[in-house]
Scaffold this motif. Structure first.
Motif, PDB file in Angstrom:
ATOM      1  N   SER A 182      78.653 -64.285 -29.228  1.00  0.00           N
ATOM      2  CA  SER A 182      77.238 -64.162 -28.868  1.00  0.00           C
ATOM      3  C   SER A 182      76.346 -64.825 -29.892  1.00  0.00           C
ATOM      4  CB  SER A 182      76.837 -62.700 -28.759  1.00  0.00           C
ATOM      5  OG  SER A 182      76.673 -62.153 -30.046  1.00  0.00           O
ATOM      6  N   GLY A 183      76.878 -65.075 -31.099  1.00  0.00           N
ATOM      7  CA  GLY A 183      76.029 -65.599 -32.154  1.00  0.00           C
ATOM      8  C   GLY A 183      75.001 -64.588 -32.608  1.00  0.00           C
ATOM      9  N   LEU A 184      75.175 -63.345 -32.175  1.00  0.00           N
ATOM     10  CA  LEU A 184      74.137 -62.355 -32.420  1.00  0.00           C
ATOM     11  C   LEU A 184      74.191 -61.782 -33.824  1.00  0.00           C
ATOM     12  CD1 LEU A 184      71.899 -60.598 -31.207  1.00  0.00           C
ATOM     13  CD2 LEU A 184      73.672 -58.984 -30.545  1.00  0.00           C
ATOM     14  N   ASN A 185      75.414 -61.553 -34.308  1.00  0.00           N
ATOM     15  CA  ASN A 185      75.585 -60.802 -35.537  1.00  0.00           C
ATOM     16  C   ASN A 185      75.329 -61.668 -36.758  1.00  0.00           C
ATOM     17  OD1 ASN A 185      76.271 -58.841 -37.367  1.00  0.00           O
ATOM     18  ND2 ASN A 185      78.446 -59.401 -37.295  1.00  0.00           N
ATOM     19  N   MET A 186      74.085 -62.088 -36.909  1.00  0.00           N
ATOM     20  CA  MET A 186      73.790 -62.979 -38.019  1.00  0.00           C
ATOM     21  C   MET A 186      73.167 -62.260 -39.192  1.00  0.00           C
ATOM     22  SD  MET A 186      72.664 -66.537 -36.317  1.00  0.00           S
ATOM     23  CE  MET A 186      71.942 -67.055 -37.861  1.00  0.00           C
ATOM     24  N   SER A 187      73.030 -60.950 -39.116  1.00  0.00           N
ATOM     25  CA  SER A 187      72.405 -60.253 -40.231  1.00  0.00           C
ATOM     26  C   SER A 187      72.869 -58.821 -40.292  1.00  0.00           C
ATOM     27  CB  SER A 187      70.885 -60.323 -40.114  1.00  0.00           C
ATOM     28  OG  SER A 187      70.397 -59.269 -39.329  1.00  0.00           O
ATOM     29  N   ARG A 188      72.692 -58.252 -41.469  1.00  0.00           N
ATOM     30  CA  ARG A 188      73.070 -56.868 -41.708  1.00  0.00           C
ATOM     31  C   ARG A 188      72.191 -55.900 -40.920  1.00  0.00           C
ATOM     32  NH1 ARG A 188      71.125 -53.815 -47.009  1.00  0.00           N
ATOM     33  NH2 ARG A 188      72.467 -51.978 -46.979  1.00  0.00           N
ATOM     34  N   ILE A 218      71.467 -55.770 -37.883  1.00  0.00           N
ATOM     35  CA  ILE A 218      72.204 -55.327 -36.707  1.00  0.00           C
ATOM     36  C   ILE A 218      73.586 -54.919 -37.206  1.00  0.00           C
ATOM     37  CG2 ILE A 218      73.092 -56.023 -34.463  1.00  0.00           C
ATOM     38  CD1 ILE A 218      70.671 -57.921 -34.286  1.00  0.00           C
TER      39      ILE A 218
END
Lengths: 376, 376
Positions: free
Chosen positions: A3-9, A11
């Motif tokens: 998803s490319g979503l988990n780019m930061s702590r 989330i």
């Protein structure tokens, strides 16, 4: 990451995210600032059939626990919900709508009564922690409000009981629906409930101590090979068929529990005190103007309902009488089904309606009661 | 939808989402249960150069407003933050850390003082609405707490002033940093502040009434053609270079404002009363054990920091002294830079460290002060 979503702590990952990624998760959603797997199989219909025939393991850590503990814990819990908690027993799970002073829904968690002065609220997608802390602090209640290190893992499907007994022993299979108990895992005692966000039998393991997450997943995964276990997540088709509501989708702060068909969880006879009692009592006396219903509708299998779809009386497509907030093609009913908040004059079973789905297609359907039944 | 994320109403669309999709957004993140565009250009480095040379339009509707209004509004606002609001003026924006009774950070919004009894908190990613409502209800304050229909749109970059003057008139360019005023748009008066989550000049339009969203976007887009406008979003490189903190990344409820370098927003002399005062005063007297710093480090341009990267003293890689929570390759400094929460004994400028990034690579670097400066 697909998803490319988990780019930061911000989330948050869960104790199971590594496992979920290793099993080929196809994307994530975000609930309570935490990753929730979105899909595994090639289609949600294949996931649906697997869920209804075998057993699945779901990372539902995003169902965060809000812990109320202390002398005023029971008082705070009761203040937060219109449901009467007076006869709740230790070991019981209760569905408890939480409302604000206007009667608007703040969340709809499962309450676990751990002791007379100790509760967990297993929450949907809003910061109940801040709500409960604010109330407690403002009213100077003697209660600690925290988010413990608890990450629920769900085992769902008709083979759930067999798998759970294989791992935790025969006693776990004796749990009745919405009961919980404590069961051994690696020298710890973990809370397990017979519950889950599906239309199937199932269990939820409230794992305390995220460091055990990998071991718990692996143990269930290995034991599950006999039962054709697969990784999964709440399934849209299964959820709509069951008429399970989703906070943020079917209901928001703009809705009260009476509109959402949650009357039986609202004690409005004045015998208990809770936030929003006056507002809900008034709404109940006046009668609600709209309420949640099911809807069957025709046409090709519908797309996902990313934004609400307008509902009109059939033949009067300029009149707005409601909106569909969740929809799916049901392989069981061989029709599209949806959940809709619909005006009083049009909410009777059999009301013919037109639904305009986001692909622009006008679809003919009719209102029905919930949960969906085959002869509706 | 490129991210596949927007599959439900629970993750809210904004008044600008249609426009953002039409301009080719490459994905979304979720903040305050709402879509935040994640990327437009082919790389964040190209977005970064464009932002630092031209002007961009950002959908930051997820910066929801929590409105406090009524006789006790000022009292509630002051109760929620250690920053002294006593001399705040109408028309002023103030950065206000919000803390709980332990001194833990609940959010770090911008407060807009609209009138002596009327405030907006323009929030980061947590449900401040529930926090404020809970406090007000618990303490029986005479204040209404709401989320108004306000959706901020940011205009950022060195040509922001020229574009804003072209659309709203010369007066808007007279705004000083962190001042706001009311400006005409289509027979409405809209609040515009000189502010934004970037290292550049910029403005934020607090659009009241989402129905005007498309018109506002289109007006700015057309006028922006002269200034080489592009769609954008908060840029990771720009943010880290500026040392801008992100709630949920650099700081959570486990951190207090003193650890986060926010001492100047904490009035701890006993002259004002606020939640967490005793806890923060004690922490201040004891001195904090860790604090946020910048870090320069070597190696290939680093990947995104999806989960915290451990930091060790150089040559002692078995010792854990902190974590990097956000990192990017800086084209300006021609090195990797990151934000790190680091233990007291190691936080001095020049401290040599080893950072293990998520690709498994061990990278050598050194601690520096914030914001980053070229000769660090």
């Amino acid at each position: 990451m697909s998803s490319g979503l988990n780019m930061s702590r911000r989330i948050r990952r869960t104790p199971y995210t590594d496992r979920v990624e290793a099993r080929g998760v196809r994307g994530f959603s975000v609930v309570n600032h935490m990753l929730l797997p979105k899909a595994f199989g090639p289609t949600i219909e294949e996931d649906y059939w697997h869920l209804s025939e075998h057993v699945q393991i779901w990372d539902v850590s995003c169902q965060r626990q809000v812990e109320l503990r202390g002398r005023d814990a029971a008082r705070l819990a009761q203040w937060m919900t219109p449901r009467n908690l007076g006869r709740a027993k230790v070991g019981q799970c209760l569905y408890v709508p939480l409302v604000d002073e206007m009667g608007g829904l703040v969340n709809d968690p499962i309450l676990l009564k751990l002791a007379d002065d100790h509760f967990w609220l297993s929450i949907a997608d809003s910061d109940v922690l801040l709500w409960a802390k604010g109330l407690a602090l403002g009213a100077r209640l003697d209660v600690s409000v925290n988010e413990p290190d608890v990450s629920p893992l769900a085992i769902q499907g008709p083979k759930a009981q067999a798998l759970m007994e294989a791992v935790f022993g025969a006693a776990v299979g004796k749990l009745k629906f919405f009961q919980f108990g404590r069961f051994s895992f690696r020298d710890t005692h973990q809370i397990i409930a017979r519950s889950g966000y599906s239309n199937q039998d199932g269990f939820e393991i409230y794992l305390h101590d995220g460091k055990l997450g990998g071991a718990l997943w692996d143990t269930l995964w290995e034991a599950g090979q006999t039962f054709n276990i697969a990784p999964g997540c709440p399934n849209l088709i299964d959820r709509v068929e069951a008429g399970l509501l989703s906070y943020g989708n079917e209901m928001t702060r703009d809705n009260n529990p009476l509109e959402c068909g949650l009357q039986k969880y609202c004690q409005l006879d004045g015998s208990i005190e809770f936030i929003g009692r006056d507002a809900l009592t008034r709404i109940n006396e006046d009668g609600v103007e709209r309420q949640i219903r099911g809807v069957f509708f025709d046409g090709e299998p519908c797309p996902a309902c990313g934004k609400p779809w307008p509902v009109s009386p059939l033949g009067h497509e300029d009149v707005h009488i409601g909106q569909v907030t969740t929809a799916a093609y049901s392989p069981r009913f061989k029709r599209n089904i949806g959940l809709t908040m619909i005006e009083r004059s049009y909410w009777n079973k059999g009301q013919p309606v037109t639904i305009t789905s986001s692909d622009g297609e006008r679809r003919t359907g009719e209102v029905t009661s919930l949960p969906f039944t085959p002869n509706a």
